[in-house]
Design an enzyme around this catalytic site. Structure first.
Site, short mmCIF file in Angstrom:
data_model
loop_
_atom_site.label_atom_id
_atom_site.label_comp_id
_atom_site.label_asym_id
_atom_site.label_seq_id
_atom_site.Cartn_x
_atom_site.Cartn_y
_atom_site.Cartn_z
N CYS A 269 -5.02 -26.79 15.05
CA CYS A 269 -6.10 -27.78 15.18
C CYS A 269 -5.66 -29.17 14.71
O CYS A 269 -5.96 -30.17 15.36
CB CYS A 269 -7.32 -27.32 14.38
SG CYS A 269 -8.09 -25.80 15.01
N HIS B 216 -4.14 -20.12 12.98
CA HIS B 216 -5.52 -20.60 12.81
C HIS B 216 -6.38 -19.57 12.08
O HIS B 216 -7.10 -19.90 11.13
CB HIS B 216 -6.15 -20.94 14.16
CG HIS B 216 -7.63 -21.16 14.06
ND1 HIS B 216 -8.18 -22.37 13.70
CD2 HIS B 216 -8.68 -20.31 14.22
CE1 HIS B 216 -9.50 -22.26 13.64
NE2 HIS B 216 -9.83 -21.03 13.96
N CYS C 108 -10.88 -28.45 11.39
CA CYS C 108 -9.99 -27.43 10.81
C CYS C 108 -8.63 -28.04 10.51
O CYS C 108 -8.09 -28.81 11.30
CB CYS C 108 -9.85 -26.26 11.78
SG CYS C 108 -8.63 -25.02 11.27
N ASP D 158 0.85 -1.19 0.00
CA ASP D 158 0.00 0.00 0.00
C ASP D 158 0.89 1.23 0.00
O ASP D 158 2.08 1.18 0.30
CB ASP D 158 -1.01 -0.01 1.15
CG ASP D 158 -0.39 -0.03 2.53
OD1 ASP D 158 0.79 0.32 2.64
OD2 ASP D 158 -1.09 -0.39 3.49
N CYS E 232 -5.76 -26.28 10.10
CA CYS E 232 -4.64 -25.40 10.45
C CYS E 232 -3.65 -26.13 11.34
O CYS E 232 -3.99 -27.17 11.94
CB CYS E 232 -5.15 -24.13 11.14
SG CYS E 232 -5.46 -24.32 12.92
N ASP F 248 -8.05 -7.14 2.28
CA ASP F 248 -7.01 -7.26 3.29
C ASP F 248 -7.55 -6.71 4.60
O ASP F 248 -8.43 -5.85 4.59
CB ASP F 248 -5.73 -6.49 2.90
CG ASP F 248 -5.86 -5.00 3.22
OD1 ASP F 248 -5.34 -4.56 4.26
OD2 ASP F 248 -6.51 -4.28 2.44
#
Length: 377
Positions: free
Chosen positions: A314, A341, A309, A89, A311, A271
């Site tokens: 998890c 996560h 999940c 940005d 991730c 974002d």
């Protein structure tokens, strides 16, 4: 190159090819402000959790370590060991958030560093030069981000100046991309639509900047004080006036609910710091809403953050009880696990959105996901 694969009413499913790889959209960009994801997350972690695009900040990297240093190190991709797309940005939002220590002129903005107070000047050319040094895949135009609820007269003047600055950004990036020592000679420029909550100003500005035929366009100046309903109304009004054959980026937004609503209105890129910031404060995103793992109810909870999940937290079997303990004990591992996560959740929410668009089932997916998140566990 932006390839529109399918539409579902206003929602778009597309593929954006860049110098650093293909971006499947809709996409959520993981925010690494100073070339690092807060929460001790590496770029190897980012790949493992399905990240397509990393976002870094021009203002912060200009101050530390300095964009010239990043250029000497071969650009941001080599500096942070990330070979996929990066969006930088422009620094405009950060500069204009320093309302008490900056001064706006037609040439640009003079402001004080938040680190040591030294005076800095940044205008369109300076912002683009910094981003060229960083060698990001996508550079954002330098704009003014007026408060969403600012007076109409001020917003009109601000938007006109943003248009003039955009033309200067376009000329500068074309000049820099032609130089032999520029690292990324295929750097892309996205323009930014402004206009606060005034639909007519937004639409006029969208039409003006669309004439510049840039590689992509963003809607800025939202999620900065207005209600969700006002934000959705502005998207309803302005997105149809931006080129459908170019990516549309809603800057700084937002919650999973915001993303679903904005995809429905034709937005491709997102974002937000929410997944990382909330993760560092003990909050986890799930398909059944947000959990505050600091609550005592999780003290003896043997379940993972979310059943099913994939991730790292998890899938390895870390329990809610253990993660709560890490936060209470102020161990960094807790922040790392929850940040991983949350980013995994966001990245895979986008994957599910793309799949639903591919399968012509987005309306049902949106309805069911919003219902599940509102009902909680």
């Amino acid at each position: 190159m932006y390839e529109l694969l399918k539409t579902n009413k206003k929602a778009k499913r597309a593929r954006f090819t860049t110098a650093h790889g293909v971006i499947e959209t809709p996409v959520f960009m993981n925010v690494g402000t100073i070339a690092a994801i807060k929460g001790a997350v590496s770029t190897q972690d980012l790949k493992a959790i399905g990240t397509q695009v990393e976002l870094s900040n021009t203002y912060h990297l200009h101050l530390r370590p300095g964009d010239n240093i990043v250029k000497e190190m071969g650009g941001l991709h080599k500096f942070m060991l990330w070979d996929r797309p990066i969006l930088t940005d422009s620094g405009g939002f950060q500069v204009f958030s320093l309302a008490d220590i900056r001064k706006i002129k037609e040439e640009g903005v003079t402001f004080k560093s938040h680190i040591d107070g030294h005076r800095i000047f940044m205008g369109p050319e300076e912002s683009i030069k910094i981003q060229s040094n960083l060698a990001s895949t996508i550079a954002m135009a330098f704009d003014e981000c007026p408060p969403a609820l600012a007076e109409r007269d001020y917003v009109e003047q601000s938007v006109d100046r943003t248009t003039r600055w955009l033309k200067r950004c376009k000329a500068e990036i074309e000049r820099l991309n032609s130089l032999p020592d520029t690292i990324n000679k295929e750097q892309l420029l996205f323009g930014i639509n402004q206009g606060a909550i005034y639909p007519d100003i937004r639409k006029r500005h969208a039409q003006e900047i669309s004439e510049l035929d840039l590689p992509g366009y963003a809607v800025g100046g939202l999620a900065v004080g207005e209600s969700h309903e006002q934000m959705y109304h502005i998207l309803d009004e302005v997105v149809p006036y931006l080129p459908q054959n170019k990516p549309t980026y809603l800057m700084g937004v937002g919650t999973p609910e915001n993303i679903l609503e904005a995809v429905d209105r034709g937005v491709d890129f997102f974002d937000c710091v929410y997944p990382t910031r909330n993760g560092r404060h003990g909050h986890a995103y799930t398909r059944h809403g947000k959990l505050n793992l600091l609550n005592k109810r999780y003290e003896l909870d043997k379940k993972p953050i979310e059943e099913g999940c994939g991730c790292p937290a998890c899938s390895y079997g870390y329990t809610r009880s253990y993660i709560r303990h890490l936060f209470k004990a102020k161990e960094m591992l807790g922040m790392r696990l929850l940040t991983l996560h949350n980013l995994y959740f966001y990245n895979h929410l986008m994957e599910d959105i793309r799949d639903s668009l591919d399968n012509d089932s987005f309306a049902d997916f949106k309805k069911n996901t919003l219902k599940s998140m509102s009902e909680g566990e």
